[in-house]
Design a protein around this motif. Sequence first.
Motif, short mmCIF file in Angstrom:
data_model
loop_
_atom_site.label_atom_id
_atom_site.label_comp_id
_atom_site.label_asym_id
_atom_site.label_seq_id
_atom_site.Cartn_x
_atom_site.Cartn_y
_atom_site.Cartn_z
N UNK A 291 49.99 46.14 32.90
CA UNK A 291 50.58 46.01 34.23
C UNK A 291 51.33 44.70 34.36
N UNK A 292 52.34 44.70 35.22
CA UNK A 292 53.04 43.46 35.52
C UNK A 292 52.18 42.46 36.25
N UNK A 293 50.99 42.87 36.66
CA UNK A 293 50.06 41.96 37.33
C UNK A 293 48.85 41.64 36.47
N UNK A 294 48.93 41.92 35.19
CA UNK A 294 47.89 41.50 34.25
C UNK A 294 48.41 40.31 33.45
N UNK A 295 47.63 39.24 33.48
CA UNK A 295 47.99 37.99 32.80
C UNK A 295 46.87 37.66 31.81
N UNK A 296 47.09 37.91 30.55
CA UNK A 296 46.00 37.78 29.58
C UNK A 296 45.67 36.35 29.15
N UNK A 362 40.49 50.79 38.11
CA UNK A 362 40.78 49.49 38.72
C UNK A 362 40.75 48.40 37.66
N UNK A 363 41.80 47.58 37.66
CA UNK A 363 41.89 46.49 36.70
C UNK A 363 41.53 45.16 37.37
N UNK A 385 39.84 41.84 41.59
CA UNK A 385 40.69 43.02 41.56
C UNK A 385 42.16 42.63 41.57
N UNK A 386 42.94 43.37 40.81
CA UNK A 386 44.37 43.12 40.74
C UNK A 386 45.13 44.05 41.70
N UNK A 387 46.20 43.51 42.26
CA UNK A 387 47.09 44.27 43.13
C UNK A 387 48.52 44.14 42.61
N UNK A 388 49.39 45.05 43.05
CA UNK A 388 50.76 45.10 42.56
C UNK A 388 51.65 44.07 43.23
N UNK A 398 45.97 47.72 41.41
CA UNK A 398 46.34 48.17 40.07
C UNK A 398 45.22 49.06 39.57
N UNK A 399 45.39 50.35 39.79
CA UNK A 399 44.42 51.35 39.35
C UNK A 399 45.13 52.30 38.40
#
Length: 557
Positions: A291-296, A362-363, A385-388, A398-399
């Motif tokens: 996702x564009x809202x996941x930052x590893x 849910x991420x 929880x992550x959101x867009x 972000x599910x």
Amino acid sequence: MKKIFSFLMMFMGFVIIEGCTDLSEEILDETSSGLSDAEAADANLAPAYAPFSSLFTHVNYFNLQEISTDEAILPYRGGTDWGDNGIFIAMHTHNFSTTDPRIRDTWNNIMKGIARCITALNVLPTLKSEKVNLYIAEARALKAYYSMLSLDLYGLVFVKDNINETSQILRGAEAYEYVRTELEAVESQLDPNVGPGRLSRGAAQGLLARLYLNAAVYRDPYAESFDFRAEDMDKVIEYCNKVIEGGKYQLSPDYFALFDDDNHDNPELIFVYDQRAELNGHNRMAYFSLSGDQYPLPEFPAANGTDGPGITPDFYRTWVNAYAPVDPADIDPRFYKENLPPAEACVAAEDFHINRGILRGQQYGLIKEGGVFVRCEDGSYKVDKLYNNSRNNPDIPVIFTEQIDYTVEGSGYSTGYRVEKYEFSRKSSSGRNFGEADIVLLRLADIYLMRAEAKLRKNGDAAAALEDVNTVRAARTATTPAPALNQMSLDLLFRERGFEFYWEMLRRTDMIRFGKYEDSWTEKTNSDKFKRLFPIPQNAIDGASNVPGYLVQNPSY
């Protein structure tokens, strides 16, 4: 040696005529460069590996081998992202065109690799170095590998030994025999001890096993049914035995360690694209699906995902059906590895690792506000929880959903279960575009499963095949390994290859060999057998137009 190769990859100024079918290349006079003969030998071999950096990317070879299959699908996200003139939709639905830029770029990089191998093979014999004979064998094997890729993807190989000759084009059985004889001619001459970033003796043996396993396809790619000859299967078993009994490689107890950013010394790896930091690799496999809202990486607040491909519901269901009523995440360590708590928490930077494998629902991850990550009172990082937010939809979580297709509903930014197999690099200069994780091209698990398949195809020896498959399953002891199977068939073996090698650029070749490439799956109904091979790029056809009949397009294009 690694540092010498790294330096010379950047130093060499080879000029390639892109897409040209006579594989022309300008050779520099190494004697005038001030290099010793030993350094010049390195300088001529190293560039032959350099096309790997452009070939094995998420949009080139990965695209052709995965998005064309039932494992991966890349819709037009939100109607704004990944449209790319429809090429990824065309790839998945088998509506390839002769002007597809990714089919063209893959072709060009293979041709570039062959040209550089020919250059090395012409220059190396003129040098006085103790490494010359070894390097000649390695360049010859590498040229055969590039030719094998060309045969697999496009159904033909270009053959020439002298740089001033025009290449001969071979197809079908003749092309297969050329690759086979080239690899077998040098197998025993290759260094058995070089690392996985070089074409070693073990790598050649493994590639020969792969070549013999696909011999029926390569001899007659459009056959209604493939003729798997007993003598070919014997050779698969012979070369697999050489690799296994040689004892140099061991199955990795931790499945996802095979794809960590420090995987170069993992003993399961036989042949890889070496992209450690010194070699300036680009580890885009790590962020392609996220996702564009996941930052590893806490160190890189700009290193987010790109909402690329997800797995098809069809492929996901193979996991579910295999283990029902147990969730696959609870029984097979290859499916998922949870590294982050599925709840609000505080995590130290050194302990922050993104979840791996197939990501569902849910991420959770780092929370970004005002361009920086939110910290807890103790200085650690907040996970929640992550959101867009990056998609200007901060109220939509972000599910990841099972559904992913080309409908408006199925093409949203969170549709499709995602794959995070390769790890992001903590040493990268950008966090996502560069990394240390070697891209796996051949590993020991494939040797065992190829041997199992050969035993099944030769005489239906299900017991011996089952033993090989269960050896691989039982090896993943870092957590509870997947339970042993109690029966084996070609269909079960195909399923097992999907579980073991998903996202590793093997699926298209496997599907063709197992007779499943014309099947229907999510958004794909095309059953044209001529789509087993990709079209020769139009620019290559045009470039050869001055020689009538020299380069003929593949059927149906």
